[in-house]
Design a protein around this motif. Structure first.
Motif, PDB file in Angstrom:
ATOM      1  N   THR A  11       7.854   6.965  -5.868  1.00  0.00           N
ATOM      2  CA  THR A  11       6.623   6.459  -6.025  1.00  0.00           C
ATOM      3  C   THR A  11       5.481   6.849  -4.738  1.00  0.00           C
ATOM      4  OG1 THR A  11       7.260   4.171  -5.048  1.00  0.00           O
ATOM      5  CG2 THR A  11       7.365   4.452  -7.362  1.00  0.00           C
ATOM      6  N   ARG A  12       5.934   7.275  -3.778  1.00  0.00           N
ATOM      7  CA  ARG A  12       5.019   7.698  -2.678  1.00  0.00           C
ATOM      8  C   ARG A  12       5.016   8.893  -2.406  1.00  0.00           C
ATOM      9  NH1 ARG A  12       6.799   3.394   2.249  1.00  0.00           N
ATOM     10  NH2 ARG A  12       6.302   1.560   1.044  1.00  0.00           N
ATOM     11  N   VAL A  45       5.212   8.438 -13.216  1.00  0.00           N
ATOM     12  CA  VAL A  45       4.392   7.889 -11.796  1.00  0.00           C
ATOM     13  C   VAL A  45       4.076   9.432 -11.362  1.00  0.00           C
ATOM     14  CG1 VAL A  45       5.305   5.766 -11.323  1.00  0.00           C
ATOM     15  CG2 VAL A  45       6.543   7.866 -10.474  1.00  0.00           C
ATOM     16  N   PRO A  47       2.453  10.377  -7.874  1.00  0.00           N
ATOM     17  CA  PRO A  47       2.083   9.962  -6.727  1.00  0.00           C
ATOM     18  C   PRO A  47       0.902  10.354  -6.055  1.00  0.00           C
ATOM     19  CG  PRO A  47       4.199  10.082  -6.818  1.00  0.00           C
ATOM     20  CD  PRO A  47       3.811  10.574  -7.969  1.00  0.00           C
ATOM     21  N   HIS A  73      -1.769   3.797  -9.788  1.00  0.00           N
ATOM     22  CA  HIS A  73      -0.321   3.205  -9.385  1.00  0.00           C
ATOM     23  C   HIS A  73      -0.379   2.110  -8.115  1.00  0.00           C
ATOM     24  CE1 HIS A  73       3.678   3.695  -7.466  1.00  0.00           C
ATOM     25  NE2 HIS A  73       4.004   3.517  -8.742  1.00  0.00           N
ATOM     26  N   SER A  74      -1.642   2.202  -7.203  1.00  0.00           N
ATOM     27  CA  SER A  74      -1.486   1.392  -6.087  1.00  0.00           C
ATOM     28  C   SER A  74      -1.759  -0.120  -6.630  1.00  0.00           C
ATOM     29  CB  SER A  74      -2.672   1.958  -5.306  1.00  0.00           C
ATOM     30  OG  SER A  74      -3.931   2.062  -5.967  1.00  0.00           O
ATOM     31  N   ASP A  77       3.083  -3.053  -9.298  1.00  0.00           N
ATOM     32  CA  ASP A  77       4.297  -3.396  -8.371  1.00  0.00           C
ATOM     33  C   ASP A  77       5.023  -2.253  -7.938  1.00  0.00           C
ATOM     34  OD1 ASP A  77       5.334  -3.562 -10.668  1.00  0.00           O
ATOM     35  OD2 ASP A  77       5.971  -5.445 -10.631  1.00  0.00           O
ATOM     36  N   GLY A  78       5.000  -1.016  -8.613  1.00  0.00           N
ATOM     37  CA  GLY A  78       5.714   0.245  -8.579  1.00  0.00           C
ATOM     38  C   GLY A  78       6.792   0.229  -9.514  1.00  0.00           C
TER      39      GLY A  78
END
Length: 338
Positions: A11-12, A45, A47, A73-74, A77-78
């Protein structure tokens, strides 16, 4: 086959992450002994683009209801998008999937439990436009427990079949493909799973997969031949595939694809995944299953048909995903001679 897959979604973004990087999952859910309702849902997702999107494709006996959702996405809650929430309870063994109230009339609170080891491969294809596709691809059969509520009626889904698909990397498939098959047929003690892609001349671009046995054995699939029956609208009606494995086994499996539905354009598979749409973007539509909608009329020919399968006197259930090129230069080529 490669080994070792970290199941939680990435996710990052990192400095070396390609702009088109994605991490996606998909689950299907269907009862034993019937092909309706068929549920296909998933999320992804992206990122570098700060995007997360998801979809629900519900096929009943008369129609297909589609929900597509995208947001930043930010702002999540992921582990959720819109009404869809997921939790990797036990890496590569157990997922919890929850679907809250939404326009499809479908709600879920289920646990998916693996019934066999996963198959993990790497899809590496150089496309005709020069772009390279490279992503990890995992699929794994399982069964469910929990509840499904459809139009106010709640059903216990204990024992229902379902398969998950995970993919992570960069996918840019374009041009030159003739036939695409992603095949997942679940029988009482084993699952036949493979991805087959052919070019417009019937040559093989890609084959990967395995017979995934409930006792823990994986028998790699080395060859697939097919004799499929399509309608004038490029929709699958029935067909037979013959699967050969590294262990020396040969299986001939019949399929009944007459249930209809499973058109993945309803889930955004016409090139819409990963697009920046801002916060809380939602789309909903309904396809009638009366022959007016199909692979030739939608923006994607990809179809995940819930099927009944037959092999060695046994009945199985699962998903036969298919797509034929709509190019005038392509004609389906059977490779299995009876």
């Amino acid at each position: 086959m490669t080994d070792g897959f970290h199941d939680a979604l990435v996710t990052r973004a990192t400095e070396d992450m390609p702009e088109k990087f994605f991490d996606r999952f998909m689950f299907n859910l269907h009862p034993d002994g019937d092909t309706a309702p068929s549920v296909i849902l998933g999320a992804g997702v992206y990122p570098p683009r700060n995007v997360v999107d998801g979809f629900v494709v519900l096929t009943t006996g008369t129609e297909q209801r589609n929900l597509r959702y995208s947001t930043e996405h930010s702002e999540t809650d992921g582990a959720s998008v819109g009404p869809l929430r997921w939790d990797t309870v036990d890496d590569n063994r157990t997922w919890r999937i929850q679907l809250g109230e939404n326009k499809t009339g479908l709600e879920l609170d289920v646990l998916w439990q693996a019934r066999a080891p996963y198959w993990l491969g790497s899809v590496d294809v150089e496309n005709t436009d020069g772009n390279v596709t490279s992503f990890d691809h995992l699929f794994q059969p399982g069964r469910y427990e929990g509840t499904l509520t459809l139009d106010g009626t709640t059903t216990d889904v204990g024992g229902w079949y379902g398969l998950r698909d995970r993919s992570r990397g960069v996918r840019t498939m374009s041009g030159g493909q003739g036939l695409h098959i992603w095949y997942q047929a679940q029988f009482p003690d084993r699952t036949f799973g493979f991805l087959l892609v052919e070019d417009r001349q019937g040559g093989r671009i890609l084959l990967e997969g395995a017979v995934m046995h409930d006792d823990g054995r994986l028998d790699d699939i080395t060859d697939v031949r097919h004799d499929l029956v399509f309608t004038a609208g490029n929709d699958l009606a029935s067909g037979t595939v013959e699967v050969a494995t590294a262990g020396g086994a040969t299986y001939r499996i019949d399929s009944d694809a007459s249930a209809g539905g499973g058109y993945m354009a309803g889930g955004g598979y016409g090139g819409h995944h990963g697009k920046v749409r801002g916060r809380d973007h939602e789309e909903f539509d309904v396809y009638p299953l009366d022959g007016t909608v199909g692979p030739k009329t939608l923006d994607s020919a990809l179809t995940d048909r819930c099927c009944t399968f037959g092999w060695n006197g046994e009945t199985g259930y699962g998903i036969f995903e298919f797509a034929l090129s709509r190019s005038s230069s392509y004609t389906y080529h059977l490779t299995l001679r009876r």
